[in-house]
Write a protein that holds these residues in place. Structure first.
Motif, mmCIF file in Angstrom:
data_model
loop_
_atom_site.group_PDB
_atom_site.id
_atom_site.type_symbol
_atom_site.label_atom_id
_atom_site.label_comp_id
_atom_site.label_asym_id
_atom_site.label_seq_id
_atom_site.Cartn_x
_atom_site.Cartn_y
_atom_site.Cartn_z
ATOM 1 N N LYS A 40 0.832 -1.218 0.000
ATOM 2 C CA LYS A 40 0.000 0.000 0.000
ATOM 3 C C LYS A 40 0.866 1.268 0.000
ATOM 4 N N SER A 41 1.827 1.311 0.938
ATOM 5 C CA SER A 41 2.680 2.506 1.004
ATOM 6 C C SER A 41 3.491 2.662 -0.275
ATOM 7 N N THR A 42 3.965 1.550 -0.799
ATOM 8 C CA THR A 42 4.752 1.609 -2.034
ATOM 9 C C THR A 42 3.914 2.199 -3.168
ATOM 10 N N PHE A 82 3.069 10.941 5.063
ATOM 11 C CA PHE A 82 3.836 9.704 5.243
ATOM 12 C C PHE A 82 3.264 8.815 6.340
ATOM 13 N N GLN A 83 3.511 7.512 6.169
ATOM 14 C CA GLN A 83 3.200 6.581 7.251
ATOM 15 C C GLN A 83 4.128 6.848 8.445
ATOM 16 N N ASN A 84 5.426 7.047 8.166
ATOM 17 C CA ASN A 84 6.385 7.387 9.222
ATOM 18 C C ASN A 84 7.035 8.721 8.906
ATOM 19 N N PHE A 156 -3.172 9.956 2.320
ATOM 20 C CA PHE A 156 -2.840 9.836 3.743
ATOM 21 C C PHE A 156 -2.525 8.372 4.032
ATOM 22 N N ASP A 157 -1.368 8.126 4.636
ATOM 23 C CA ASP A 157 -0.935 6.744 4.864
ATOM 24 C C ASP A 157 -1.129 6.347 6.326
ATOM 25 N N GLU A 158 -2.115 5.550 6.590
ATOM 26 C CA GLU A 158 -2.485 5.112 7.938
ATOM 27 C C GLU A 158 -2.506 6.267 8.944
ATOM 28 N N PRO A 159 -3.367 7.258 8.701
ATOM 29 C CA PRO A 159 -3.384 8.439 9.565
ATOM 30 C C PRO A 159 -3.825 8.120 10.985
#
Ligand SMILES: Nc1ncnc2c1ncn2[C@@H]1O[C@H](COP(=O)(O)OP(=O)(O)O)[C@@H](O)[C@H]1O
Ligand SMILES: [Mg+2]
Lengths: 237, 307
Positions: A40-42, A82-84, A156-159
């Motif tokens: 997903k993030s990729t 970002f997720q992180n 938005f990545d896993e907000p």
């Protein structure tokens, strides 16, 4: 409008994304979900230009952006929380929001964005976005940076990660209102049912491929079953 | 009357664009005195035996600022100066030093400042020192500051040194001796570019019970510049010290960090952290996703790091 046409991404021998195609029309809210490590993030990083696909094309508002860099895509109106998110020594929350906005942001606007993500704004404005902030705080500031600008596509990545229940409610409300206004279209990577309920469309990514894709009402009922299978598989292996 | 080159140098190193309106000051220009004012509580006198000044701050003086900038505008000038500061018991003062060199010639211009501080019981000193070089000439701009700090019981010294541009060669020597309950905070910020070289040697002796020291060094080395850090903290009592060196390395630069911590007392607690690395890749990417170019992102990160 965003179109992915047969997008693949591999590093050395590993295929991380395999032949993914989908179209996101304007004014649509897409939730991407699926097991951890599924890609997903990729996928979001490929759309932002942080990673370059090893195959396929990415089209944004009719323009082929496959060869464009991150800055150029940002200037075309693509944003990614970002997720992180990284931390910055010596950069204040207000400074970061102003960079995101593109010019100095008035105090009351900063406060509004911070309140929307459940942060008491006055305490945060002049603090550095460095290791003195908790993971959840950095994460929320990251979400606020995407509110400081109107985007053609906001991702938005896993907000919800690292966020307490109270702030989470606030956040869901922010995303709900965001879906009718600020950004033209939104991609949200999430595992949260409450967030998935906001979606127009849901894309399930696993092992670098699309496992299922459709409207919220088509996908959500099937999802619980699929997650159970993943869990069962994880336990038995 | 000060000319514009001098005024702009003063602005860069001492945050003053002209003669300060208030407080004691001493301006040294091209190896000679160019203006001075003493006040009731801060007396500045010329040394009898060598170039330099003695600065006496009366005990219990509160909230005074003293400016002692040095500017050099002549190529080929080599200037050595001895300044001694006597901070009386219980005083609380800020001293803004700094040296600016404008070298438009082809010979080197050099300033070696030897500063000694005697900080009385319970006194509090904030010392700010900025170094800056400019000028279209090919002559080197050289600054070699030596700082010696002698801290009496329960005194506090906050020392901030900044050298961001234009100095070709620097060797900085700092030493401090701390009495009981004395507290030393040193913040060093440095950026080198081109073929510049900078070396900073520091030795902190924590002698008295309850003494503490916090040393933070942040540096950025670009192009083919070179930096060497040699901080040393010695605990001779029940004391606390924290030394932190954090550097960003770019281009073909080189950085060496040689920390030394030693303890001669069972209750000495001394920590050292050192890190050298390039600009964090995720930070660069994050700023680019906000629409900044690579160069803009780099500037934001470095400015913040050196803030
Ligand atoms: N640049 C890369 N190099 C090597 N492996 C990568 C790279 N990017 C992602 N991966 C791997 O691809 C897989 C998918 O990662 P990711 O997209 O972060 O999954 P998700 O966000 O769905 O949890 C993971 O196994 C991850 O380790
Ligand atoms: Mg992920």
């Amino acid at each position: 409008m965003l179109e992915l046409k047969n997008v693949s991404f591999s590093v050395e021998d590993a295929e991380i994304i395999e032949d993914i195609s989908f179209t996101l029309e304007d004014n649509r809210f897409l939730v991407i979900t699926g097991p951890n490590g599924g890609g997903k993030s990729t996928l979001a990083r490929l759309i932002m230009g942080i990673e370059k696909p090893t195959g396929g094309r990415i089209i944004f508002n009719g323009q082929d952006i496959t060869g464009l860099g991150i800055t150029e895509r940002a200037r075309l109106g693509i944003g990614y929380a970002f997720q992180n998110p990284p931390r910055f020594k010596g950069l204040t929350v207000r400074g970061l929001l102003s960079l995101a906005h593109g010019s100095d942001l008035p105090e009351d606007a900063c406060c509004e964005y911070l309140t929307n993500v459940g942060l008491c704004s006055m305490e945060y404005l002049n603090r550095d976005v460095d290791s003195s902030l908790s993971g959840g705080e950095v994460k929320r500031i990251e979400i606020a940076t995407l509110m400081a600008k109107n985007l053609g596509l906001a991702m938005f990545d896993e907000p919800e990660a690292g966020i307490d229940l109270w702030s989470f409610k606030m956040l869901v409300e922010s995303f709900r209102s965001m879906s009718k206004g600020r950004h033209t279209s939104v991609i949200l990577i999430s595992h949260q049912e409450r967030i998935m309920e906001l979606a127009d469309e849901v894309l399930v990514v696993a092992n670098g491929k699309i496992r299922s894709y459709g409207t919220r009402d088509e996908i959500l009922p099937k999802l619980m079953g699929e997650f159970d299978e993943d869990c069962a598989y994880a336990h038995s292996s | 009357m000060l000319d514009n080159v001098v005024k702009s140098l003063l602005k860069s190193v001492a945050d003053i664009g002209d003669i300060p309106v208030e407080g004691a000051y001493n301006i040294r220009m091209d190896g000679a005195g160019a203006g001075r004012r003493s006040t009731e509580n801060v007396v500045i006198e010329t040394k009898a035996d060598k170039p330099g000044i003695d600065i006496f701050v009366k005990p219990f003086t509160k909230n005074e600022r003293v400016h002692i900038p040095v500017v050099i505008t002549k190529t080929g000038l080599s200037d050595t100066v001895y300044n001694d500061f006597f901070i009386g018991e219980g005083a609380d003062v800020t001293i803004v030093a700094g040296c600016g060199i404008h070298n438009s010639g082809c010979d080197s211009a050099r300033h070696d400042g030897i500063h000694r501080f005697f900080i009385g019981k319970g006194a509090r000193l904030k010392y700010v020192e900025k170094h800056y070089g400019e000028g279209e000439g090919t002559g080197e701009r050289v600054l070699n500051p030596t700082t010696v700090v002698d801290m009496d019981e329960n005194s506090v010294c906050e020392m901030e040194t900044v050298q961001i541009r234009g100095v070709d060669s620097t060797v900085r020597e700092t030493s401090a001796a701390l009495g009981a309950g004395a507290k030393l905070i040193v913040t060093e910020r440095l950026m080198t570019h081109g073929r510049q070289t900078a070396r900073s040697n520091m030795e902190v002796q924590l002698n008295g019970e309850g003494a503490s020291a916090q040393i933070v060094s942040r540096s950025v080395a670009r192009d083919s510049s070179e930096q060497v850090f040699y901080p040393k903290a010695v605990g001779n009592s029940g004391c606390k010290a924290h030394v932190q060196c954090d550097s960003i390395i770019m281009d073909g630069a080189r950085i060496r960090s040689i920390p030394e911590i030693s303890a001669n007392h069972p209750d000495a607690n001394i920590v050292h952290e050192a890190a050298i690395g390039k600009i964090n890749g995720e930070q660069m990417i994050k700023l680019q996703t906000l629409g900044l170019t690579e160069a803009e992102a780099e500037t934001v990160i470095i400015d913040g790091f050196l803030k």
